[in-house]
Design an enzyme around this catalytic site. Structure first.
Site, PDB file in Angstrom:
ATOM      1  N   GLY A 236       0.769  -1.240   0.000  1.00 20.58           N
ATOM      2  CA  GLY A 236       0.000   0.000   0.000  1.00 20.58           C
ATOM      3  C   GLY A 236       0.797   1.285   0.000  1.00 20.58           C
ATOM      4  O   GLY A 236       0.216   2.370  -0.121  1.00 20.58           O
ATOM      5  N   GLU A 270       4.228  -6.652   1.745  1.00 20.26           N
ATOM      6  CA  GLU A 270       3.805  -6.990   0.382  1.00 20.26           C
ATOM      7  C   GLU A 270       3.730  -5.756  -0.519  1.00 20.26           C
ATOM      8  O   GLU A 270       2.686  -5.448  -1.089  1.00 20.26           O
ATOM      9  CB  GLU A 270       2.396  -7.602   0.408  1.00 20.26           C
ATOM     10  N   PRO A 271       4.810  -5.028  -0.673  1.00 19.19           N
ATOM     11  CA  PRO A 271       4.719  -3.838  -1.519  1.00 19.19           C
ATOM     12  C   PRO A 271       4.690  -4.208  -3.003  1.00 19.19           C
ATOM     13  O   PRO A 271       5.326  -5.176  -3.429  1.00 19.19           O
ATOM     14  CB  PRO A 271       6.024  -3.086  -1.207  1.00 19.19           C
ATOM     15  N   GLY A 272       3.923  -3.460  -3.772  1.00 16.53           N
ATOM     16  CA  GLY A 272       3.898  -3.663  -5.224  1.00 16.53           C
ATOM     17  C   GLY A 272       4.298  -2.371  -5.908  1.00 16.53           C
ATOM     18  O   GLY A 272       5.406  -2.187  -6.408  1.00 16.53           O
ATOM     19  N   ARG A 273       3.360  -1.406  -5.845  1.00 18.20           N
ATOM     20  CA  ARG A 273       3.529  -0.134  -6.544  1.00 18.20           C
ATOM     21  C   ARG A 273       4.848   0.575  -6.200  1.00 18.20           C
ATOM     22  O   ARG A 273       5.512   1.116  -7.073  1.00 18.20           O
ATOM     23  CB  ARG A 273       2.361   0.780  -6.163  1.00 18.20           C
ATOM     24  N   TYR A 314      -9.701   4.938 -12.560  1.00 16.52           N
ATOM     25  CA  TYR A 314      -9.602   5.597 -11.239  1.00 16.52           C
ATOM     26  C   TYR A 314      -9.443   7.107 -11.353  1.00 16.52           C
ATOM     27  O   TYR A 314      -9.109   7.755 -10.366  1.00 16.52           O
ATOM     28  CB  TYR A 314      -8.384   5.073 -10.461  1.00 16.52           C
ATOM     29  N   CYS A 340     -13.001   3.494 -28.907  1.00 17.95           N
ATOM     30  CA  CYS A 340     -14.302   4.130 -29.129  1.00 17.95           C
ATOM     31  C   CYS A 340     -15.057   4.358 -27.831  1.00 17.95           C
ATOM     32  O   CYS A 340     -16.122   3.774 -27.604  1.00 17.95           O
ATOM     33  CB  CYS A 340     -15.120   3.275 -30.082  1.00 17.95           C
ATOM     34  N   GLU A 341     -14.503   5.119 -26.954  1.00 13.99           N
ATOM     35  CA  GLU A 341     -15.169   5.516 -25.702  1.00 13.99           C
ATOM     36  C   GLU A 341     -14.632   6.878 -25.313  1.00 13.99           C
ATOM     37  O   GLU A 341     -13.417   7.106 -25.409  1.00 13.99           O
ATOM     38  CB  GLU A 341     -14.827   4.550 -24.554  1.00 13.99           C
ATOM     39  N   TYR A 369       0.593  -1.794 -12.202  1.00 13.47           N
ATOM     40  CA  TYR A 369      -0.807  -1.876 -12.638  1.00 13.47           C
ATOM     41  C   TYR A 369      -0.980  -1.261 -14.032  1.00 13.47           C
ATOM     42  O   TYR A 369      -1.991  -0.650 -14.332  1.00 13.47           O
ATOM     43  CB  TYR A 369      -1.740  -1.217 -11.609  1.00 13.47           C
TER      44      TYR A 369
HETATM   45  N1  LLP Z   1      -1.230  -7.021  -0.689  1.00 16.39           N
HETATM   46  C1  LLP Z   1      -2.526  -7.180  -0.996  1.00 16.39           C
HETATM   47  C2  LLP Z   1      -3.306  -8.157  -0.232  1.00 16.39           C
HETATM   48  C3  LLP Z   1      -3.104  -6.426  -2.032  1.00 16.39           C
HETATM   49  O1  LLP Z   1      -4.395  -6.596  -2.318  1.00 16.39           O
HETATM   50  C4  LLP Z   1      -2.317  -5.490  -2.736  1.00 16.39           C
HETATM   51  C5  LLP Z   1      -2.902  -4.687  -3.817  1.00 16.39           C
HETATM   52  C6  LLP Z   1      -0.954  -5.368  -2.386  1.00 16.39           C
HETATM   53  C7  LLP Z   1      -0.437  -6.138  -1.350  1.00 16.39           C
HETATM   54  C8  LLP Z   1      -0.028  -4.413  -3.083  1.00 16.39           C
HETATM   55  O2  LLP Z   1      -0.427  -3.109  -2.917  1.00 16.39           O
HETATM   56  P1  LLP Z   1       0.554  -1.912  -3.384  1.00 16.39           P
HETATM   57  O3  LLP Z   1       1.805  -1.962  -2.546  1.00 16.39           O
HETATM   58  O4  LLP Z   1       0.865  -2.122  -4.826  1.00 16.39           O
HETATM   59  O5  LLP Z   1      -0.249  -0.697  -3.148  1.00 16.39           O
HETATM   60  N2  LLP Z   1      -5.028  -1.492  -9.733  1.00 16.39           N
HETATM   61  C9  LLP Z   1      -4.942  -0.500  -8.694  1.00 16.39           C
HETATM   62  C10 LLP Z   1      -4.255  -1.045  -7.439  1.00 16.39           C
HETATM   63  C11 LLP Z   1      -4.905  -2.292  -6.906  1.00 16.39           C
HETATM   64  C12 LLP Z   1      -4.229  -2.822  -5.665  1.00 16.39           C
HETATM   65  C13 LLP Z   1      -4.737  -4.170  -5.336  1.00 16.39           C
HETATM   66  N3  LLP Z   1      -4.108  -4.786  -4.196  1.00 16.39           N
HETATM   67  C14 LLP Z   1      -4.229   0.723  -9.245  1.00 16.39           C
HETATM   68  O6  LLP Z   1      -3.873   0.741 -10.423  1.00 16.39           O
HETATM   69  O7  LLP Z   1      -4.055   1.700  -8.528  1.00 16.39           O
END
Ligand code: LLP
Length: 416
Positions: A236, A270-273, A314, A340-341, A369
């Site tokens: 997050g 669990e970082p992603g972004r 979003y 086409c939107e 993402y």
């Molecule tokens: N852990 C869990 C259980 C999650 O559901 C998520 C993201 C993460 C970790 C990683 O979150 P992050 O560190 O990336 O914020 N498609 C959307 C974001 C959806 C996030 C879903 N879950 C966007 O483009 O903003």
């Protein structure tokens, strides 16, 4: 570190001119900087080193095998949400002991495979799911580890669609139900419930929501006698797309570590972004420029909402930069795709140097993402993914072809 910078008037990825890359590869394509991605992983790793967490990169942000592999090579694990992500994680040799599995809707087959592969843990989101895991485990005569994903009812300041830790959302288990589960753990004797998981949402640029939710979780831990071994604090961490005052990894760590430090729990992140977001861009070309009757300028580009859906879905802001700054006069444009939107745009009301057909634009911070949410809408092949690594420009996924578009389809005999 951000390795997408101008040298003179030309945008570079690390030490490679993007103007050179577009000579060899047709747009649109995703372009990643290996150095930026590894650097962002190391930023989190170093900032949290005092509690030595297991960092599981959230594959949903970017599941390209090469990007995940680059992170595995640095010691990272993976956070998965589907059988497909498990398949990809194992394909690149992720140790199962570094895989955690969330999702409100794991199927029996997905659960069975994950148990057989001996992943570190399931993040369980409901009692019926717990019963399913317990039942499959009994059949397989094993005892998998599970963490209960609790829903702390904390609302961070982010888009509603990516807010997950408030009580009206589908995610996790409330504290009362979690307490009942721990009190009746003997009902689930084929699983080892030794963890808790909490993830309150994504693109959170403040530390307070993390503090509030962790305090609630730790109050719960202290009240009960649940013999906890690990706490997964989710992902997050937000990044700076526009004018947010996003925090650094140290800011997040400074707020979070003191809450966790004395607890003697194994911590999982669990970082992603945060790891991949600013490590990738979408490079595209201006096809046409037109001015509507209201005087509004449209830059029509060769990438659309099927390639990067975040602005449409979003109303997300992505900075748009010219790959070569050619003109010094600037105009305001809506940067729109060919789909086409009317919701098909990458940017609205942006001041950009005066554009002409054939010029290239970079949609910034598209590493998270971006490709993972791309689709074939309007029968558009998904773009290529390219990575700059150690001065080399490498294709890490070919662009799809028209043949790929129809690969799974057959004209049935009734229609021949
Ligand atoms: N852990 C869990 C259980 C999650 O559901 C998520 C993201 C993460 C970790 C990683 O979150 P992050 O560190 O990336 O914020 N498609 C959307 C974001 C959806 C996030 C879903 N879950 C966007 O483009 O903003």
């Amino acid at each position: 570190m951000n390795e997408f910078k101008y040298k003179g008037n030309i945008l570079y990825c690390e030490d490679v001119s993007i103007l050179d890359i577009v000579k060899d590869y047709s747009t649109p394509f995703y372009l990643y900087s290996h150095r930026t991605i590894v650097d962002h992983f190391l930023k989190i790793k170093n900032a949290f080193s005092a509690i030595d967490p297991l960092i599981c990169f959230s594959m949903k942000a970017n599941s390209n095998l090469n990007i995940c592999k680059a992170l595995l090579n640095e010691g990272c694990g993976l956070d998965i949400v589907s059988g497909g992500e498990l398949y990809k994680a194992l394909k690149i040799g992720c140790p199962p002991s570094k895989i955690v599995y969330a999702s409100v809707g794991k199927t029996e087959e997905e659960i069975e495979t994950a148990i057989r592969k001996k992943i570190f843990s399931f993040n369980v989101e409901s009692i019926p799911e717990l019963i399913m895991i317990d039942t499959v485990a009994r059949r397989l005569k094993t005892k998998p580890r599970v963490a209960l994903r609790v829903n702390p009812d904390v609302k961070p300041d982010t888009h509603d669609y990516i807010t997950t830790g408030t009580k009206e959302k589908k995610f996790g288990i409330d504290f009362k139900t979690a307490e009942d589960i721990f009190d009746n753990a003997n009902k689930y004797s084929n699983v080892s419930i030794k963890g808790l998981h909490v993830h309150i949402g994504s693109q959170i640029t403040d530390v307070e929501p993390f503090i509030t939710s962790l305090k609630k979780v730790l109050d719960f831990v202290e009240k009960g006698n649940i013999g906890l071994e690990w706490l997964n604090i989710g992902g997050g961490f937000g990044i700076m797309y526009h004018d947010e005052s996003a925090k650094t990894a140290e800011d997040f760590a400074r707020a979070i570590i003191p809450i966790l430090k004395a607890r003697n729990l194994k911590i999982i992140l669990e970082p992603g972004r945060f790891i991949v977001g600013s490590g990738g861009i979408l490079v595209c070309k201006v096809l046409y420029v037109k001015t509507g009757v209201t005087g509004k300028n449209f830059a029509i580009i060769d990438a659309g909402m099927n390639d990067l859906i975040r602005p449409s879905l979003y109303k997300a802001y992505h900075e748009v930069l010219p790959v070569a700054k050619l003109d010094t006069t600037s105009l305001v444009y809506d940067v729109v795709g060919p789909i086409c939107e009317s919701g098909d745009y990458l940017a609205l009301d942006r001041s950009l140097p005066k554009l002409s057909s054939g010029e290239y634009l970079a949609v910034m911070s598209a590493g998270a993402y971006g490709y993972t949410m791309a689709s074939n809408y309007n029968s558009r092949p998904r773009p290529a993914e390219i990575m700059v690594i150690d001065g080399h420009v490498k294709i890490i996924r070919r662009a799809e072809t028209y043949k790929n578009l129809i690969a799974g389809e057959r004209i049935i005999k009734e229609l021949k």
